[in-house]
Design an enzyme around this catalytic site. Sequence first.
Site, PDB file in Angstrom:
ATOM      1  N   ARG A 196      -3.761   4.273 -59.473  1.00  0.00           N
ATOM      2  CA  ARG A 196      -4.602   5.107 -58.621  1.00  0.00           C
ATOM      3  C   ARG A 196      -4.008   6.518 -58.561  1.00  0.00           C
ATOM      4  O   ARG A 196      -2.877   6.698 -58.116  1.00  0.00           O
ATOM      5  CB  ARG A 196      -4.684   4.524 -57.213  1.00  0.00           C
ATOM      6  CG  ARG A 196      -5.225   3.089 -57.151  1.00  0.00           C
ATOM      7  CD  ARG A 196      -6.722   3.032 -57.343  1.00  0.00           C
ATOM      8  NE  ARG A 196      -7.202   1.659 -57.476  1.00  0.00           N
ATOM      9  CZ  ARG A 196      -7.578   0.890 -56.467  1.00  0.00           C
ATOM     10  NH1 ARG A 196      -7.510   1.374 -55.230  1.00  0.00           N
ATOM     11  NH2 ARG A 196      -8.026  -0.328 -56.670  1.00  0.00           N
ATOM     12  N   GLU A 198      -4.170   8.878 -56.561  1.00  0.00           N
ATOM     13  CA  GLU A 198      -4.381   9.374 -55.204  1.00  0.00           C
ATOM     14  C   GLU A 198      -3.142  10.159 -54.756  1.00  0.00           C
ATOM     15  O   GLU A 198      -2.041   9.634 -54.800  1.00  0.00           O
ATOM     16  CB  GLU A 198      -4.621   8.213 -54.232  1.00  0.00           C
ATOM     17  CG  GLU A 198      -5.853   7.380 -54.544  1.00  0.00           C
ATOM     18  CD  GLU A 198      -6.021   6.228 -53.579  1.00  0.00           C
ATOM     19  OE1 GLU A 198      -5.377   6.245 -52.514  1.00  0.00           O
ATOM     20  OE2 GLU A 198      -6.793   5.300 -53.887  1.00  0.00           O
ATOM     21  N   ARG A 204       2.399   3.502 -47.257  1.00  0.00           N
ATOM     22  CA  ARG A 204       1.703   2.304 -47.728  1.00  0.00           C
ATOM     23  C   ARG A 204       0.912   2.507 -49.017  1.00  0.00           C
ATOM     24  O   ARG A 204       0.223   1.597 -49.472  1.00  0.00           O
ATOM     25  CB  ARG A 204       0.767   1.775 -46.641  1.00  0.00           C
ATOM     26  CG  ARG A 204      -0.372   2.700 -46.264  1.00  0.00           C
ATOM     27  CD  ARG A 204      -1.290   2.013 -45.258  1.00  0.00           C
ATOM     28  NE  ARG A 204      -2.468   2.805 -44.975  1.00  0.00           N
ATOM     29  CZ  ARG A 204      -3.637   2.286 -44.605  1.00  0.00           C
ATOM     30  NH1 ARG A 204      -3.757   0.980 -44.504  1.00  0.00           N
ATOM     31  NH2 ARG A 204      -4.652   3.063 -44.347  1.00  0.00           N
ATOM     32  N   HIS A 205       0.979   3.711 -49.607  1.00  0.00           N
ATOM     33  CA  HIS A 205       0.251   3.978 -50.838  1.00  0.00           C
ATOM     34  C   HIS A 205       1.196   4.160 -52.028  1.00  0.00           C
ATOM     35  O   HIS A 205       2.258   4.767 -51.907  1.00  0.00           O
ATOM     36  CB  HIS A 205      -0.616   5.230 -50.690  1.00  0.00           C
ATOM     37  CG  HIS A 205      -1.825   5.029 -49.844  1.00  0.00           C
ATOM     38  ND1 HIS A 205      -1.859   5.372 -48.514  1.00  0.00           N
ATOM     39  CD2 HIS A 205      -3.039   4.503 -50.128  1.00  0.00           C
ATOM     40  CE1 HIS A 205      -3.049   5.065 -48.010  1.00  0.00           C
ATOM     41  NE2 HIS A 205      -3.777   4.543 -48.968  1.00  0.00           N
ATOM     42  N   GLU A 347      -4.818  -3.020 -43.699  1.00  0.00           N
ATOM     43  CA  GLU A 347      -5.614  -3.695 -44.727  1.00  0.00           C
ATOM     44  C   GLU A 347      -4.713  -4.165 -45.861  1.00  0.00           C
ATOM     45  O   GLU A 347      -3.895  -3.409 -46.382  1.00  0.00           O
ATOM     46  CB  GLU A 347      -6.668  -2.727 -45.274  1.00  0.00           C
ATOM     47  CG  GLU A 347      -7.476  -3.287 -46.425  1.00  0.00           C
ATOM     48  CD  GLU A 347      -7.987  -2.210 -47.352  1.00  0.00           C
ATOM     49  OE1 GLU A 347      -7.925  -2.423 -48.566  1.00  0.00           O
ATOM     50  OE2 GLU A 347      -8.412  -1.149 -46.857  1.00  0.00           O
ATOM     51  N   SER A 350      -9.365  -5.948 -49.987  1.00  0.00           N
ATOM     52  CA  SER A 350     -10.745  -5.533 -49.777  1.00  0.00           C
ATOM     53  C   SER A 350     -11.604  -6.253 -50.809  1.00  0.00           C
ATOM     54  O   SER A 350     -11.220  -6.368 -51.978  1.00  0.00           O
ATOM     55  CB  SER A 350     -10.867  -4.023 -49.947  1.00  0.00           C
ATOM     56  OG  SER A 350     -12.175  -3.598 -49.653  1.00  0.00           O
ATOM     57  N   ARG A 398       1.934  -5.030 -50.568  1.00  0.00           N
ATOM     58  CA  ARG A 398       1.515  -4.930 -49.166  1.00  0.00           C
ATOM     59  C   ARG A 398       1.710  -6.250 -48.422  1.00  0.00           C
ATOM     60  O   ARG A 398       2.040  -6.252 -47.237  1.00  0.00           O
ATOM     61  CB  ARG A 398       0.054  -4.484 -49.067  1.00  0.00           C
ATOM     62  CG  ARG A 398      -0.129  -2.996 -49.270  1.00  0.00           C
ATOM     63  CD  ARG A 398      -1.488  -2.530 -48.770  1.00  0.00           C
ATOM     64  NE  ARG A 398      -1.688  -1.112 -49.059  1.00  0.00           N
ATOM     65  CZ  ARG A 398      -2.770  -0.441 -48.719  1.00  0.00           C
ATOM     66  NH1 ARG A 398      -3.752  -1.050 -48.085  1.00  0.00           N
ATOM     67  NH2 ARG A 398      -2.891   0.848 -49.008  1.00  0.00           N
TER      68      ARG A 398
END
Length: 424
Positions: A196, A198, A204-205, A347, A350, A398
């Site tokens: 990703r 991002e 947490r990423h 989370e 998903s 996670r």
Amino acid sequence: MIRRPPRSTRKESSAASDVYKRQVSRCVAVLPFQMEDAMRRVVNQEIEEGEEKPEEKGHKKKEKGRKEGKKEEKKEEKKEEKKKEEGNEEEKKEIHVLEVTRLNNRVLDLRVPANQALMKIQSGVGKYYREFLYNNDFVEIHSPKINPGVSEGGTQVFKLKYFGRDACLAQSPQLYKQMGVCGDLTRVFEVAPAFRAEDSNTNRHLCEFTMLDMEMAFKSHYFEVVDLLGEMFNYIFDQLAKNYKKELAVVNEQYPFEPFIWRTPALKLDFLEGVKLLKEAGINQNPLEDLSSESEKALGAIVRKKFDTDFYILYRYPKSARPFYTMRDPLDENYTNSYDFFMRGEEVTSGAQRIHDGKMLAESATKAGIPLETIRDYLDAFKYGPPPHAGCGIGLERIVKLFCGIRNIRKCIMFTRDPKRLNP
């Protein structure tokens, strides 16, 4: 009477020992940090992230002293000098190795017992994930990681050139696992890296992480998938608690955490029920928008207090919060047949029922701004009458982070890849 080996044998044994000693390389003279410091008990994990450096406390005092006058400053400096000269034990106890230092020297950091325990727990999560799905007639697949188009929508992908053509690293195996179901592999899963792009520098990423993906056909309702996933998570939790007591105790010794609580069967809440619980607690949440990280945390605390569980499922999310391939709720177009699973208010996975009608899928992709030619093979797979199906993607790291109450996910992966880190 003790019999000694012949002299020649003793010489051979001694020679072999000398050879072995020569094979073991020597450690460098100066370590980047002391293992004693790296193993020290940490009650407030923010200290290691540099948000509350012990050495800054003295600096703040000096700044205050300057404002009050040079006289006060000198007093503070004298106190600091006295502490150094006396080798104050309390000051020694405050020494903590910062996260950036640990990550820069990860090989040495992995020798810390708590970090070894986290790696073993991570291994256990993968083991029990596979074990549960194999026992429920799933087939493990291995999908491509160099793709012609995006799988999750948006532009947060690592782009590259593939022999003159545009390509990108896989955000997830989403499209391929669905194509597997279309090919009558009705229950599939994968354990593989996901990428990703991002620019999220949070605790947490990650830009590269391990994804636990699954997809399965169902007969009547997507809750068949939701309930199976709830059973799977509970199986993982049960096995970790049973077989990793030693490792959990080692982690808890250095990074104290509240024991994780779950219930059987897993708690399920409608999205609007979650909105209502937040409203009762004085938190306004738009029922047609996704939850913010703060709202997720708040809802997790409310659920723990009201239902005595750290693990729950929130389903029927608004369509604005889901990717293009998510099936709409047949009773309300504003919502979807989707779900998120939460641990300690964060989370962890998903998922959703997928659109299995080719025409509807193409229209949804177009609305999301995805060029149809980049996912043509995916769309073509729906020409042959696929069954209704659903699935999810789970962040392996996670699960470890949240089960063990670890603040920073970088502790739960062997080598970190985030927007600021490409080494080691």
